[in-house]
Design a protein around this motif. Structure first.
Motif, short mmCIF file in Angstrom:
data_model
loop_
_atom_site.label_atom_id
_atom_site.label_comp_id
_atom_site.label_asym_id
_atom_site.label_seq_id
_atom_site.Cartn_x
_atom_site.Cartn_y
_atom_site.Cartn_z
N ILE A 1 -2.46 1.37 -13.78
CA ILE A 1 -2.63 -0.09 -13.72
C ILE A 1 -3.67 -0.53 -14.76
O ILE A 1 -3.49 -1.55 -15.43
CB ILE A 1 -3.04 -0.53 -12.30
CG1 ILE A 1 -1.92 -0.19 -11.30
CG2 ILE A 1 -3.38 -2.02 -12.26
CD1 ILE A 1 -2.34 -0.25 -9.84
N ALA A 2 -4.73 0.26 -14.90
CA ALA A 2 -5.78 -0.08 -15.87
C ALA A 2 -5.22 -0.13 -17.28
O ALA A 2 -5.58 -1.03 -18.08
CB ALA A 2 -6.94 0.91 -15.78
N TYR B 1 -2.17 -0.89 -18.25
CA TYR B 1 -1.43 -2.14 -18.38
C TYR B 1 -2.36 -3.34 -18.53
O TYR B 1 -2.13 -4.21 -19.37
CB TYR B 1 -0.49 -2.36 -17.18
CG TYR B 1 0.81 -1.61 -17.29
CD1 TYR B 1 1.84 -2.10 -18.10
CD2 TYR B 1 1.03 -0.43 -16.60
CE1 TYR B 1 3.04 -1.43 -18.21
CE2 TYR B 1 2.23 0.26 -16.70
CZ TYR B 1 3.23 -0.24 -17.51
OH TYR B 1 4.42 0.43 -17.62
N ARG B 2 -3.42 -3.37 -17.72
CA ARG B 2 -4.35 -4.52 -17.78
C ARG B 2 -5.12 -4.54 -19.09
O ARG B 2 -5.34 -5.60 -19.68
CB ARG B 2 -5.32 -4.48 -16.60
CG ARG B 2 -4.65 -4.63 -15.27
CD ARG B 2 -4.76 -6.03 -14.68
NE ARG B 2 -4.03 -6.11 -13.43
CZ ARG B 2 -4.56 -5.86 -12.24
NH1 ARG B 2 -5.83 -5.52 -12.14
NH2 ARG B 2 -3.82 -5.96 -11.16
N LYS C 1 -2.85 -5.90 -21.59
CA LYS C 1 -2.65 -7.34 -21.35
C LYS C 1 -3.77 -8.15 -22.01
O LYS C 1 -3.54 -9.24 -22.51
CB LYS C 1 -2.61 -7.61 -19.84
CG LYS C 1 -2.44 -9.06 -19.48
CD LYS C 1 -2.45 -9.25 -17.97
CE LYS C 1 -2.54 -10.70 -17.61
NZ LYS C 1 -2.82 -10.91 -16.19
N LEU D 1 -10.73 -2.38 -13.28
CA LEU D 1 -9.82 -3.47 -12.92
C LEU D 1 -10.57 -4.73 -12.51
O LEU D 1 -10.21 -5.84 -12.90
CB LEU D 1 -8.87 -3.02 -11.79
CG LEU D 1 -7.94 -1.86 -12.15
CD1 LEU D 1 -7.17 -1.41 -10.92
CD2 LEU D 1 -7.01 -2.25 -13.28
N LEU E 1 -12.21 -6.30 -15.64
CA LEU E 1 -11.22 -7.06 -16.43
C LEU E 1 -10.87 -8.38 -15.74
O LEU E 1 -10.80 -9.42 -16.38
CB LEU E 1 -9.96 -6.24 -16.64
CG LEU E 1 -10.07 -5.08 -17.63
CD1 LEU E 1 -8.89 -4.13 -17.47
CD2 LEU E 1 -10.17 -5.59 -19.06
N GLY E 2 -10.68 -8.32 -14.43
CA GLY E 2 -10.29 -9.51 -13.67
C GLY E 2 -11.36 -10.57 -13.58
O GLY E 2 -11.05 -11.75 -13.34
#
Length: 120
Positions: A20-21, A23-24, A27, A112, A115-116
């Motif tokens: 997931i990291a 992909y983020r 992004k 995560l 980043l968020g």
């Protein structure tokens, strides 16, 4: 400023946080390289299984438990990153000291979440 990031402990399994990291990070248009146990692709990032001598690494984000990190100490230090992020479950005071002795910033945090919340 480049935040080129090495995801160490990358997984091809979509439910894994390292996956997931990747992909983020992509992004957010952060240049990303990865090393894991199995070769493959996650998004547009190739997962290497060997210790590639990457250059210009700003951040190493760890997804390896402390016992598994030991074999990577010298490799990570050789990359001369500006910081190493210890994601939940990777906390390692022994390695913190080694990194700080080489003037590497240590962050005990979640990539995560960083980043968020625009703290990356």
């Amino acid at each position: 400023m480049s935040k080129k990031t090495l995801v160490l402990g990358a997984s091809l399994k979509e439910q894994r946080y390292s996956n997931i990291a990747i992909y983020r990070l992509r992004k957010f248009n952060i240049e990303t390289v990865a090393i894991g146990l199995r070769a493959g692709m996650v998004d547009d990032v190739k997962i290497h299984t060997d210790l590639v001598p990457f250059t210009d690494i700003d951040t190493v984000t760890l997804y390896l438990n402390p016992q598994r990190q030991v074999e990577y100490y010298d490799y990570i230090l050789s990359l001369k990153p500006n910081r190493v992020i210890f994601n939940p479950g990777t906390e390692n005071p022994e390695f913190y000291k080694m990194l700080r002795d080489q003037s590497v910033e240590v962050e005990v945090a979640c990539t995560l979440v960083m980043l968020g919340t625009n703290q990356y």
